[in-house]
Design a protein around this motif. Structure first.
Motif, mmCIF file in Angstrom:
data_model
loop_
_atom_site.group_PDB
_atom_site.id
_atom_site.type_symbol
_atom_site.label_atom_id
_atom_site.label_comp_id
_atom_site.label_asym_id
_atom_site.label_seq_id
_atom_site.Cartn_x
_atom_site.Cartn_y
_atom_site.Cartn_z
ATOM 1 N N ARG B 174 0.829 -1.212 0.000
ATOM 2 C CA ARG B 174 0.000 0.000 0.000
ATOM 3 C C ARG B 174 0.855 1.250 0.000
ATOM 4 N NH1 ARG B 174 -4.362 -0.612 4.540
ATOM 5 N NH2 ARG B 174 -4.651 1.537 3.951
ATOM 6 N N ALA B 177 1.952 1.671 -3.498
ATOM 7 C CA ALA B 177 0.854 2.154 -4.341
ATOM 8 C C ALA B 177 0.559 3.620 -4.079
ATOM 9 C CB ALA B 177 -0.404 1.324 -4.089
ATOM 10 N N GLY B 178 1.123 4.156 -2.999
ATOM 11 C CA GLY B 178 0.877 5.556 -2.676
ATOM 12 C C GLY B 178 -0.448 5.790 -1.986
ATOM 13 N N THR B 179 -1.101 4.738 -1.505
ATOM 14 C CA THR B 179 -2.381 4.951 -0.829
ATOM 15 C C THR B 179 -2.194 5.092 0.677
ATOM 16 O OG1 THR B 179 -2.758 2.583 -0.636
ATOM 17 C CG2 THR B 179 -3.661 3.669 -2.549
ATOM 18 N N PRO B 194 1.051 6.593 -11.428
ATOM 19 C CA PRO B 194 1.332 5.868 -10.192
ATOM 20 C C PRO B 194 0.991 4.388 -10.356
ATOM 21 C CG PRO B 194 -0.618 7.236 -9.943
ATOM 22 C CD PRO B 194 -0.006 7.584 -11.258
ATOM 23 N N PRO B 195 1.580 3.519 -9.537
ATOM 24 C CA PRO B 195 1.302 2.083 -9.646
ATOM 25 C C PRO B 195 -0.186 1.782 -9.489
ATOM 26 C CG PRO B 195 3.138 2.462 -8.177
ATOM 27 C CD PRO B 195 2.562 3.798 -8.482
ATOM 28 N N MET B 197 -2.901 -0.668 -8.089
ATOM 29 C CA MET B 197 -3.048 -1.767 -7.129
ATOM 30 C C MET B 197 -4.355 -2.481 -7.414
ATOM 31 S SD MET B 197 -2.346 -1.851 -3.191
ATOM 32 C CE MET B 197 -3.008 -3.019 -2.053
ATOM 33 N N SER B 199 -7.055 -4.955 -6.125
ATOM 34 C CA SER B 199 -7.636 -5.808 -5.105
ATOM 35 C C SER B 199 -9.080 -5.964 -5.503
ATOM 36 C CB SER B 199 -7.502 -5.191 -3.727
ATOM 37 O OG SER B 199 -8.545 -4.308 -3.498
ATOM 38 N N ALA B 202 -12.691 -3.304 -5.282
ATOM 39 C CA ALA B 202 -12.619 -1.954 -4.738
ATOM 40 C C ALA B 202 -13.200 -0.969 -5.736
ATOM 41 C CB ALA B 202 -11.175 -1.596 -4.417
ATOM 42 N N ALA B 220 -12.457 4.875 -10.906
ATOM 43 C CA ALA B 220 -11.787 4.795 -9.601
ATOM 44 C C ALA B 220 -10.296 4.588 -9.791
ATOM 45 C CB ALA B 220 -12.383 3.659 -8.776
ATOM 46 N N ALA B 221 -9.936 3.842 -10.827
ATOM 47 C CA ALA B 221 -8.517 3.560 -11.078
ATOM 48 C C ALA B 221 -7.828 4.720 -11.777
ATOM 49 C CB ALA B 221 -8.388 2.290 -11.896
#
Lengths: 289, 356
Positions: B174, B177-179, B194-195, B197, B199, B202, B220-221
């Motif tokens: 995480r 991922a920068g979250t 940015p990477p 992620m 899951s 989500a 969202a992505a």
């Protein structure tokens, strides 16, 4: 601890994106603007999914405010007879009720906006303001839809059809939306460290409605009240905003404090909300883990 | 008394039965009648013998307990020795140039001295009351989820992260991922975006149709609407949902839903893909397709970082493995070597691992 050998710095000419630094407000707002479709789809998806399993489906967007208005008319207009000789009590009540519902929805949805999207926050990188923003969009769409039954009812019952005075609706909605956005931002981030707020929000919304000129006009009721209390209720942000709405929807004269009061509240709360949310934002994932 | 509370004498049952037996042998009138012919001496002898047996039994139990204790201590020692050996080996493996990608491989992600601490008392279960108490309990010890981790991740490589539960693998992912902002350290990404992620689920809403979910998940992505328009048909085809795409996602099987979310994440061709325990998605056919797509991504100078407990799969797929234990990066390097170290640390043999 020394870094392992395979982590020695390597010269790399390509431009790097640093994930650890925080963006300035300008770049943040640009990123937020780029995510406007996301906010819109979240809001509409939320509204759609809430009614996805009902028979009447999207008709509920129209029915919900109508039933709400009917209940309040029955209790306050007929049983308690709050109208006190107001010939257009229906218009007065419905305009206040629908506008206040906009604020109440954004406040309630804002309280859940961050906490109910924990998995999204854990995996996706985006300006978190999208979440309370989508709560405001949801409330704004519902409010705009409820204006249709309002004009039908007010028009047929008292001849309050849209006219030139309806132009005031534009500044009213702008101020109101700014105010709601600030409120939603504040509630959304403060409810994460202080979950207790989530339990009080509903009660606050209810008492706030009774202290606002939603069901009864403040001026008439406050004739015998202490001067300080009257002042306090005038400074209630909803007093100014509802005043503007009644000018726009019912062609009633607006007082000066309706204008400067709602403008000041809208600007002040929005700025406060943005500042507090920006400060809290990077801490949010820690609380949600 | 509630039915599930044990009777107060539950723990003392055997001695009671013994006492009862003895009482029956001595005092019960029937027994006394039956034992009339026996002499007092024989009775005494029997009692002595019984006591001696009891003492013998207790002694044996004490010896067994001491033996077990010594055995556990020896096992712990062996474990510590194995861990030390594994760490030593890990240090050597990290220094082993063969375990590294070629020196000229371009960097994908550079992480430097990352540390993430959680304060479980005030942050995990926050409330007004606890915040009030927090002011009095500043000394409370934080949980270090990621402890000074530095890592280079290269373009075109698949890096697997292994480790026990709670080793900080997901937290590290995480941060990459920068979250989740780290307390200290920096993450630099050599890529335009940015990477990504992945899951499962989500940003998706089970009450909406698959079509709307593709837009919602894509937005969202971080995709724009026209980008999703352009890749929409491709996503539907890849997910293999066909006509079901206009049905509410609540009617999908879990495999179908997983395929849809995986398709949305992978068909945008992310440059850096982070996978958290979602390596095996859908049925066998889809699994084959997804691992082919991931190989394509790697060939395209993409980077994949995956966290999984399925050591066998990671060992086959990844170019390098990273092993984390209680927040620390223990080893990075050759998958076979690191996996062997990890298993040695667990005290497991390869055969035991294969059984999983």
């Amino acid at each position: 601890m020394t870094p392992p050998v395979n982590c020695l710095p390597v010269a790399n000419p390509s431009p790097a994106l640093s994930l650890s630094s925080r963006d300035g407000l300008g770049t943040y707002l640009v990123a937020l603007w780029r995510r406007r479709h996301f906010a819109w789809h979240m809001a509409m998806g939320g509204m759609r999914s809430r009614n996805s399993s009902t028979t009447l489906g999207l008709l509920w967007w129209m029915l919900d405010p109508l039933i709400l208005g009917g209940v309040f008319l029955l209790v306050f207009g007929v049983i308690l007879n709050t109208r006190r000789g107001d010939p257009n009590y229906i218009g007065f009540l419905l305009s206040g009720l629908f506008a206040f519902t906009y604020t109440r929805t954004t406040m309630m949805r804002g309280a859940n906006a961050v906490s109910s999207n924990a998995s999204l926050i854990a995996t996706q990188r985006f300006p978190r303001m999208v979440l309370p923003l989508s709560a405001v969009i949801e409330g704004a769409v519902a409010f705009s839809v409820s204006l249709v039954p309002f004009f039908l009812i007010a028009g047929f019952s008292n001849g309050d059809w849209p006219g030139l005075h309806t132009l005031v609706l534009l500044p009213a909605i702008v101020f109101h939306t700014m105010f709601n956005l600030g409120l939603s931002l504040l509630v959304a981030c403060l409810v994460i460290p202080f979950r207790d707020i989530g339990n009080v929000v509903g009660h606050i919304a209810r008492i706030w409605m009774y202290l606002s000129p939603v069901i009864w006009p403040l001026d008439e009721r406050l004739a015998n009240a202490p001067q300080t209390l009257a002042r306090m209720l005038e400074y209630n942000p909803m007093a100014g905003i509802l005043g503007l709405y009644r000018t726009a929807l019912l062609d009633r004269t607006s007082l000066p404090y309706h204008w400067w009061g709602s403008a000041a509240w809208a600007l002040g709360l929005l700025v406060l909300g943005v500042i507090v949310f920006r400060r809290m934002e990077h801490k949010l994932p820690r609380y949600l883990t | 008394m509630t039915p599930d509370t044990p009777p107060p004498d539950a723990g003392r049952r055997p001695p009671k039965r013994r006492r009862a037996g003895r009482a029956a042998g001595e005092a019960s009138p029937q027994q006394a009648g039956r034992a009339q012919g026996e002499g007092a001496g024989r009775r005494h002898e029997r009692r002595v013998a019984r006591l001696a047996a009891l003492q013998e039994e207790r002694k044996a139990a004490r010896i067994a307990a001491r033996r077990a204790e010594r055995k556990a201590a020896r096992a712990a020692e062996r474990r510590a020795a194995r861990l030390a050996a594994a760490q030593e080996e890990a240090r050597q493996a990290a220094a082993d140039p063969d375990a590294l990608p070629p020196a000229d491989a371009p960097l994908g992600v550079v992480a430097r001295h990352l540390t993430v601490e959680f304060r479980p008392f005030s942050e995990r279960r926050p409330s007004l009351r606890r915040h009030g108490l927090e002011a009095l309990r500043r000394h409370e010890k934080p949980i270090v989820a990621v402890d000074d981790v530095s890592l280079n991740i290269y373009r075109g490589e698949a890096l697997g992260i292994i480790g026990s539960n709670g080793a900080g693998k997901t937290t590290l992912l995480r941060v990459l991922a920068g979250t989740l902002p780290s307390d200290t350290g920096t993450v630099e990404v050599y890529s335009e975006e940015p990477p990504t992620m992945l899951s499962l689920g989500a940003g998706f809403n089970r009450n909406l149709s698959g079509r709307r979910n593709i837009y919602l998940g894509g937005l969202a992505a971080g995709l724009q609407r026209d980008q999703i328009d352009a890749m929409f048909d491709d996503i539907v085809e890849y997910s293999g949902l066909g006509e079901a795409i206009d049905r509410p996602a609540s009617t999908y099987s879990s495999g179908m839903f997983a395929r849809l979310t995986f398709a949305v994440a992978i068909r945008r061709r992310p440059q850096i893909l982070l996978l958290d325990e979602v390596f095996a998605v859908g049925d066998q056919a889809f699994r084959k397709k997804s691992s082919e797509t991931m190989k394509e991504l790697l060939a395209d100078a993409g980077t994949i970082v995956m966290v999984s407990h399925s050591l066998g799969r990671l060992r086959v797929f990844c170019h390098r493995l990273a092993w984390m234990e209680s927040g620390r990066l223990m080893a990075v390097g050759n998958p076979q070597a690191v996996a062997a170290m990890y298993l040695a640390h667990l005290g497991m043999t390869e055969e035991e691992e294969e059984d999983d």
